[in-house]
Design an enzyme around this catalytic site. Sequence first.
Site, PDB file in Angstrom:
ATOM      1  N   GLY A  24      43.393  40.064  80.632  1.00 55.80           N
ATOM      2  CA  GLY A  24      44.334  41.030  80.070  1.00 55.80           C
ATOM      3  C   GLY A  24      45.429  40.402  79.241  1.00 55.80           C
ATOM      4  N   ALA A  64      36.294  36.852  67.254  1.00 53.40           N
ATOM      5  CA  ALA A  64      37.360  37.651  66.630  1.00 53.40           C
ATOM      6  C   ALA A  64      38.129  38.506  67.631  1.00 53.40           C
ATOM      7  CB  ALA A  64      36.782  38.533  65.531  1.00 53.40           C
ATOM      8  N   ALA A  65      38.010  38.192  68.903  1.00 62.08           N
ATOM      9  CA  ALA A  65      38.651  39.037  69.917  1.00 62.08           C
ATOM     10  C   ALA A  65      40.165  39.053  69.762  1.00 62.08           C
ATOM     11  CB  ALA A  65      38.273  38.565  71.313  1.00 62.08           C
ATOM     12  N   GLY A  66      40.774  37.874  69.610  1.00 63.84           N
ATOM     13  CA  GLY A  66      42.222  37.816  69.456  1.00 63.84           C
ATOM     14  C   GLY A  66      42.684  38.508  68.193  1.00 63.84           C
ATOM     15  N   ASP A  67      41.941  38.360  67.104  1.00 65.11           N
ATOM     16  CA  ASP A  67      42.301  39.022  65.855  1.00 65.11           C
ATOM     17  C   ASP A  67      42.173  40.532  65.971  1.00 65.11           C
ATOM     18  OD1 ASP A  67      42.726  36.525  64.723  1.00 65.11           O
ATOM     19  OD2 ASP A  67      40.688  36.395  63.918  1.00 65.11           O
ATOM     20  N   ASN A  91      47.695  33.228  72.692  1.00 63.54           N
ATOM     21  CA  ASN A  91      46.778  33.263  73.830  1.00 63.54           C
ATOM     22  C   ASN A  91      47.256  32.284  74.902  1.00 63.54           C
ATOM     23  OD1 ASN A  91      45.864  30.662  73.130  1.00 63.54           O
ATOM     24  ND2 ASN A  91      44.056  31.447  72.062  1.00 63.54           N
ATOM     25  N   ASP A 128      30.281  37.068  72.234  1.00 61.44           N
ATOM     26  CA  ASP A 128      30.909  36.185  71.246  1.00 61.44           C
ATOM     27  C   ASP A 128      32.390  36.545  71.182  1.00 61.44           C
ATOM     28  OD1 ASP A 128      31.761  34.734  69.057  1.00 61.44           O
ATOM     29  OD2 ASP A 128      30.184  35.425  67.709  1.00 61.44           O
ATOM     30  N   GLY A 152      38.135  34.697  58.918  1.00 60.64           N
ATOM     31  CA  GLY A 152      39.502  34.240  58.681  1.00 60.64           C
ATOM     32  C   GLY A 152      40.463  35.158  59.408  1.00 60.64           C
ATOM     33  N   LYS A 153      41.505  34.580  60.000  1.00 56.31           N
ATOM     34  CA  LYS A 153      42.395  35.386  60.847  1.00 56.31           C
ATOM     35  C   LYS A 153      43.074  36.500  60.048  1.00 56.31           C
ATOM     36  CE  LYS A 153      44.325  33.714  64.444  1.00 56.31           C
ATOM     37  NZ  LYS A 153      43.263  34.089  65.389  1.00 56.31           N
ATOM     38  N   GLY A 154      43.464  36.214  58.807  1.00 56.55           N
ATOM     39  CA  GLY A 154      44.090  37.259  58.009  1.00 56.55           C
ATOM     40  C   GLY A 154      43.149  38.415  57.745  1.00 56.55           C
ATOM     41  N   ASP A 192      32.676  32.490  57.538  1.00 60.02           N
ATOM     42  CA  ASP A 192      32.345  31.891  58.839  1.00 60.02           C
ATOM     43  C   ASP A 192      30.884  31.451  58.865  1.00 60.02           C
ATOM     44  OD1 ASP A 192      34.895  32.428  59.691  1.00 60.02           O
ATOM     45  OD2 ASP A 192      34.345  34.167  60.915  1.00 60.02           O
TER      46      ASP A 192
END
Length: 315
Positions: free
Chosen positions: A224, A248-251, A184, A245, A39-41, A13
């Site tokens: 939520g 990476a919250a969703g990951d 999301n 920031d 990276g999402k993985g 990143d």
Amino acid sequence: MNTVFVVGSLNIDQTIRVPSLPRAGETIRGTDATFSPGGKGANQAVAASRAGAGVRLVGRVGHDAHGSAILQALAESNIDSSHVKLTDSASTGTAVIAVDDRGENQIILSPGANAALSVADVDAGLATLTPNDVLVLQLEIPPDIVRHAARIAKLRGAFVILNAAPSPQEIEGLFDDIDLLVVNEHEIQDLAVLADASGDLADLTEALPPVLGPAVLCTAGAQGAVTFLGNRHVHIPAPEVFAVDTTAAGDTFVGYLAASLAADCELPAAMAIAGRAASLAVTRPGAVESIPWRSQLPTLQNHDHKSPAPFLSHP
């Protein structure tokens, strides 16, 4: 002990802080760029490991300095990266990320070595998958690889989570072997268009599963997460925090969710744990470096699910 397997992307990143996200054609002056593993993985594997799960990651990086940095970060998070292969024909995947003063971001991806991930890589990496394990997938790798990995896991009786991010351009056969689809608030609307469905977020978690196949869980940042379970909507509010920031919250949410489900948590409890972890991650800059360890999470007072908030469901 059950294992979380992750088949997915590994990127370096390049992050630049800006006062506001640029409009089309606009030049914005930002801070000096920083480089960090992502990276999402990789992010989801790190989150699952820091949540306490045993984790095996399957993917590809370039035979370069960025690839070495990612492998070191995985080792520091106790991840089995023996099936992350080095690729001579492509450089490590890259994400260029702009983060504004509100913590919101824009991301441009160059897949690099991620595009070289093969069926053979997946077959070898998932060779020890058992019915008690959890497989996590995303869409920063070729869709055919996602379908193949999901099919292997389904045939072996494992639980399969797909984080449908970035939003798919077509969905033919993509969800056939998926148990839980995590999206999301933007991605669920994109899927609604492809599936010819409509409604608010809570409505769509109920309307999409009969069309797409898997159960649907929607995350909505500070508002939520919501899903449809047992003939009712389940809404888990997010803790109130100041976002620095959101990269990476969703990951973080997906990784913690997978680890909790692998530990036999019920879905509402797993959502509560994942929400706490994601809320802590947004208070820190960066991707991998922002993901908290389980011991850092605030004490969970209550795992009970609640009724949908007004923004999620019509009165």
